[in-house]
Design an enzyme around this catalytic site. Sequence first.
Site, PDB file in Angstrom:
ATOM      1  N   GLY A  88      -5.865  13.183 -34.803  1.00  0.00           N
ATOM      2  CA  GLY A  88      -6.468  13.654 -35.022  1.00  0.00           C
ATOM      3  C   GLY A  88      -6.794  15.164 -36.144  1.00  0.00           C
ATOM      4  O   GLY A  88      -6.209  15.647 -34.733  1.00  0.00           O
ATOM      5  N   LYS A 137      -5.409  12.867 -27.391  1.00  0.00           N
ATOM      6  CA  LYS A 137      -5.811  13.559 -28.757  1.00  0.00           C
ATOM      7  C   LYS A 137      -4.792  14.729 -28.862  1.00  0.00           C
ATOM      8  O   LYS A 137      -5.368  15.578 -27.780  1.00  0.00           O
ATOM      9  CB  LYS A 137      -7.267  13.578 -29.697  1.00  0.00           C
ATOM     10  CG  LYS A 137      -7.395  13.811 -30.788  1.00  0.00           C
ATOM     11  CD  LYS A 137      -7.537  15.290 -30.983  1.00  0.00           C
ATOM     12  CE  LYS A 137      -6.880  16.654 -31.007  1.00  0.00           C
ATOM     13  NZ  LYS A 137      -6.087  16.799 -32.526  1.00  0.00           N
ATOM     14  N   GLU A 178      -2.971  37.709 -27.099  1.00  0.00           N
ATOM     15  CA  GLU A 178      -2.255  36.389 -26.886  1.00  0.00           C
ATOM     16  C   GLU A 178      -1.195  36.458 -28.649  1.00  0.00           C
ATOM     17  O   GLU A 178      -1.845  35.917 -29.304  1.00  0.00           O
ATOM     18  CB  GLU A 178      -2.217  35.091 -26.327  1.00  0.00           C
ATOM     19  CG  GLU A 178      -0.814  34.245 -26.015  1.00  0.00           C
ATOM     20  CD  GLU A 178      -1.391  33.051 -26.000  1.00  0.00           C
ATOM     21  OE1 GLU A 178      -2.801  32.150 -26.507  1.00  0.00           O
ATOM     22  OE2 GLU A 178      -1.292  31.831 -24.917  1.00  0.00           O
ATOM     23  N   GLY A 206      -9.218  18.191 -34.246  1.00  0.00           N
ATOM     24  CA  GLY A 206      -9.238  18.870 -33.101  1.00  0.00           C
ATOM     25  C   GLY A 206     -11.347  19.093 -33.609  1.00  0.00           C
ATOM     26  O   GLY A 206     -11.815  18.366 -32.800  1.00  0.00           O
ATOM     27  N   VAL A 237     -11.754  14.310 -34.046  1.00  0.00           N
ATOM     28  CA  VAL A 237     -11.264  13.560 -33.091  1.00  0.00           C
ATOM     29  C   VAL A 237     -11.748  14.146 -30.968  1.00  0.00           C
ATOM     30  O   VAL A 237     -12.889  13.924 -31.012  1.00  0.00           O
ATOM     31  CB  VAL A 237     -10.049  12.861 -33.158  1.00  0.00           C
ATOM     32  CG1 VAL A 237     -10.022  12.115 -31.949  1.00  0.00           C
ATOM     33  CG2 VAL A 237     -10.114  12.652 -34.127  1.00  0.00           C
ATOM     34  N   GLY A 238     -11.110  15.441 -31.426  1.00  0.00           N
ATOM     35  CA  GLY A 238     -11.504  16.565 -30.111  1.00  0.00           C
ATOM     36  C   GLY A 238     -13.086  16.623 -30.107  1.00  0.00           C
ATOM     37  O   GLY A 238     -13.478  16.735 -29.316  1.00  0.00           O
ATOM     38  N   CYS A 244       2.450  29.561 -23.335  1.00  0.00           N
ATOM     39  CA  CYS A 244       1.398  30.502 -22.712  1.00  0.00           C
ATOM     40  C   CYS A 244       1.570  31.170 -21.311  1.00  0.00           C
ATOM     41  O   CYS A 244       1.123  31.453 -21.203  1.00  0.00           O
ATOM     42  CB  CYS A 244       0.249  29.152 -22.014  1.00  0.00           C
ATOM     43  SG  CYS A 244       1.614  27.722 -20.788  1.00  0.00           S
ATOM     44  N   GLU A 304      -6.764  24.741 -20.010  1.00  0.00           N
ATOM     45  CA  GLU A 304      -5.638  25.082 -19.330  1.00  0.00           C
ATOM     46  C   GLU A 304      -5.211  26.175 -20.810  1.00  0.00           C
ATOM     47  O   GLU A 304      -5.188  25.150 -22.296  1.00  0.00           O
ATOM     48  CB  GLU A 304      -4.645  24.121 -19.421  1.00  0.00           C
ATOM     49  CG  GLU A 304      -4.130  23.712 -18.226  1.00  0.00           C
ATOM     50  CD  GLU A 304      -3.921  24.716 -16.998  1.00  0.00           C
ATOM     51  OE1 GLU A 304      -3.686  25.195 -16.972  1.00  0.00           O
ATOM     52  OE2 GLU A 304      -4.230  23.562 -16.136  1.00  0.00           O
TER      53      GLU A 304
HETATM   54  P1  NAD Z   1      -5.806  24.544 -29.901  1.00  0.00           P
HETATM   55  O1  NAD Z   1      -6.474  25.420 -28.851  1.00  0.00           O
HETATM   56  O2  NAD Z   1      -5.597  25.175 -31.123  1.00  0.00           O
HETATM   57  O3  NAD Z   1      -5.197  23.658 -29.762  1.00  0.00           O
HETATM   58  C1  NAD Z   1      -5.242  22.504 -28.923  1.00  0.00           C
HETATM   59  C2  NAD Z   1      -5.969  21.239 -29.519  1.00  0.00           C
HETATM   60  O4  NAD Z   1      -7.454  21.208 -29.127  1.00  0.00           O
HETATM   61  C3  NAD Z   1      -5.176  20.527 -30.430  1.00  0.00           C
HETATM   62  O5  NAD Z   1      -5.250  19.104 -30.056  1.00  0.00           O
HETATM   63  C4  NAD Z   1      -6.428  20.823 -31.444  1.00  0.00           C
HETATM   64  O6  NAD Z   1      -6.862  19.800 -32.496  1.00  0.00           O
HETATM   65  C5  NAD Z   1      -7.486  20.356 -30.903  1.00  0.00           C
HETATM   66  N1  NAD Z   1      -8.743  21.480 -31.206  1.00  0.00           N
HETATM   67  C6  NAD Z   1      -9.413  22.319 -32.221  1.00  0.00           C
HETATM   68  N2  NAD Z   1     -10.053  22.317 -32.214  1.00  0.00           N
HETATM   69  C7  NAD Z   1     -10.890  21.862 -31.125  1.00  0.00           C
HETATM   70  C8  NAD Z   1     -12.698  21.493 -31.010  1.00  0.00           C
HETATM   71  N3  NAD Z   1     -12.748  21.983 -31.759  1.00  0.00           N
HETATM   72  N4  NAD Z   1     -12.844  20.653 -30.079  1.00  0.00           N
HETATM   73  C9  NAD Z   1     -11.158  19.714 -29.892  1.00  0.00           C
HETATM   74  N5  NAD Z   1     -10.430  19.376 -29.568  1.00  0.00           N
HETATM   75  C10 NAD Z   1     -10.444  20.499 -31.173  1.00  0.00           C
HETATM   76  O7  NAD Z   1      -4.407  25.469 -29.622  1.00  0.00           O
HETATM   77  P2  NAD Z   1      -2.939  24.701 -29.795  1.00  0.00           P
HETATM   78  O8  NAD Z   1      -2.387  26.307 -31.340  1.00  0.00           O
HETATM   79  O9  NAD Z   1      -2.624  23.609 -30.641  1.00  0.00           O
HETATM   80  O10 NAD Z   1      -1.523  25.561 -28.819  1.00  0.00           O
HETATM   81  C11 NAD Z   1      -1.868  27.243 -28.810  1.00  0.00           C
HETATM   82  C12 NAD Z   1      -2.679  27.774 -27.655  1.00  0.00           C
HETATM   83  O11 NAD Z   1      -2.234  26.696 -26.267  1.00  0.00           O
HETATM   84  C13 NAD Z   1      -2.003  29.099 -27.061  1.00  0.00           C
HETATM   85  O12 NAD Z   1      -3.627  29.674 -26.828  1.00  0.00           O
HETATM   86  C14 NAD Z   1      -1.886  28.626 -25.737  1.00  0.00           C
HETATM   87  O13 NAD Z   1      -1.585  29.870 -25.132  1.00  0.00           O
HETATM   88  C15 NAD Z   1      -1.835  27.108 -25.201  1.00  0.00           C
HETATM   89  N6  NAD Z   1      -1.562  26.853 -24.133  1.00  0.00           N
HETATM   90  C16 NAD Z   1      -1.766  26.931 -22.857  1.00  0.00           C
HETATM   91  C17 NAD Z   1      -0.902  26.529 -21.788  1.00  0.00           C
HETATM   92  C18 NAD Z   1      -1.705  26.428 -20.229  1.00  0.00           C
HETATM   93  O14 NAD Z   1      -0.750  25.399 -19.590  1.00  0.00           O
HETATM   94  N7  NAD Z   1      -2.409  26.715 -20.213  1.00  0.00           N
HETATM   95  C19 NAD Z   1       0.105  25.757 -22.365  1.00  0.00           C
HETATM   96  C20 NAD Z   1       0.056  25.272 -23.433  1.00  0.00           C
HETATM   97  C21 NAD Z   1       0.062  25.910 -24.840  1.00  0.00           C
END
Ligand code: NAD
Length: 476
Positions: A200, A169, A378, A202, A205-206, A278, A244
């Site tokens: 979808g 997803k 962040e 988060g 679908v997540g 990140c 991550e």
């Molecule tokens: P996010 O946490 O908002 O979303 C990440 C993913 O999770 C998306 O696909 C989203 O749809 C899904 N999601 C959201 N709510 C969910 C739920 N309740 N259950 C399951 N899945 C859900 O993050 P973002 O805004 O897409 O990305 C930015 C963030 O990602 C930043 O905090 C960044 O630091 C982090 N990041 C970390 C790394 C690493 O390797 N440590 C790498 C890249 C990005």
Amino acid sequence: MKSIDSIYIKGQFVTPHGTERFTLIDPVTEQEAAQVTLADEVDAENAIAAATATYHELAGSSREQRMGWLARLHEVVAAAEEELIAMMIEEYGGPHGISVATSKRAAASFDQARTLLADYPFERQVASARVRMEPLGVVGLITPWNANYGMICSKLAMAIAAGSTAVIKPSELSARQTEVLTRVLHRAEVPAGLFNVLTGRGDVVGAAFVRHPGIAKISFTGSTAVGKSIARGSADTLKRVTLELGGKSPTILLDDADFDKAMPFIAAAATMNSGQACLAGTRLLVPRARLAEVEQAIVAAFLALKVGDPRDPSTRIGPMVSSTQYQRVQAYIRKGIEEGATLLLGGTGLPDGLERGYFVRPTVFSNVRNDMTIAKEEIFGPVLSVIAYDDEEDAIAIANDTIYGLHAYVFSGDLARANRVARRIEAGRVFINGLYDEPMAPFGGFKQSGLGREFGIFGLEEYLEPKTLLGYEQSL
Ligand code: NAD
């Protein structure tokens, strides 16, 4: 306008059961770019069923078979490099350089997994026991928007190497890149159901993946807040999780460093992927006695970074991914000003010469205290906080005074000293005197930057479960 109306289940592009339409906005023009039909819980259920059936069909797949699938996946993704780069720039506004790097990394991850698999010891002797490393089953891969291809391919490569099947997803903000990548992966003609892809929400679908008892593991990359909710949700079925998450990485500039040489690296680390990385080094820790000198040099280094059209290869900073992300970064810049930090460069609003798009002015704050919001949270935009320290001990204490522990950077003229400091930083990775890439080394965070590791052997073993056999038949 482009319309994306399919998801990928059991090797086929099918119409989702979900009917919600989501509009994708071009971050450069702020115009509607595409509409996507989002998958729902029924689609998630169908994808998990397909991955489960394929897992059982392929049970006991050989190392050679899996190496063959990985080789084909590598081939098709590498061959599609131009197509992938173009869509990352178009949809996400990724500057040309990072879009090239992400696409190359995506292809390479299959080749790296294949190399790893070639001689990974799935069986080993431990005293009188035989230990077998077994696949977990169906894994759920949930990825963010800031490096869509890289995250999907690196997680999928490890899942396949381990002998699992996957439901994926990606972020809804990456629907166009996901569509292109999925069509490319399809060309590899690996067994249907080995991977299934659904765009979808988060929380739909997540969350369905997280709840589902048929999923053995979630590998998630995204924010710390969502990561925590995934860890909580996974507890009910005791899923394995790799998380991550976010960071607020320190860059320690020691007083014996060559400041002129270090500054371009420091500016690049703070603004990589337009600041939406990140591992960005967003807290610059500098010797108090040389603060004025650093302020001048870092402003000069930031001014050298071109902001604007991501298609232009000389552009270093493109737009933020969305209006929400743009507003979030603006709010942090306002907060920094309100909290009394000194604005050295940038500020709110659009960069000079740009009239639209989600572009942020590259911003440098000085006289930042480590307890200010801009030093603690962040921001995920091109915003750097300069923090003065008194001596080396103070620098290490400030570097570690954060809930995060993903990454750190140390600059020094004395490599032994830099190593000593690096060893005391609580972070999953430390770069000394430069920026590097080592995809076979573990990647992941200490503290609230995550749980578990990705890449290389450490990453592969996150997808394996040791099984101990005693009293086994030695000739088999
Ligand atoms: P996010 O946490 O908002 O979303 C990440 C993913 O999770 C998306 O696909 C989203 O749809 C899904 N999601 C959201 N709510 C969910 C739920 N309740 N259950 C399951 N899945 C859900 O993050 P973002 O805004 O897409 O990305 C930015 C963030 O990602 C930043 O905090 C960044 O630091 C982090 N990041 C970390 C790394 C690493 O390797 N440590 C790498 C890249 C990005």
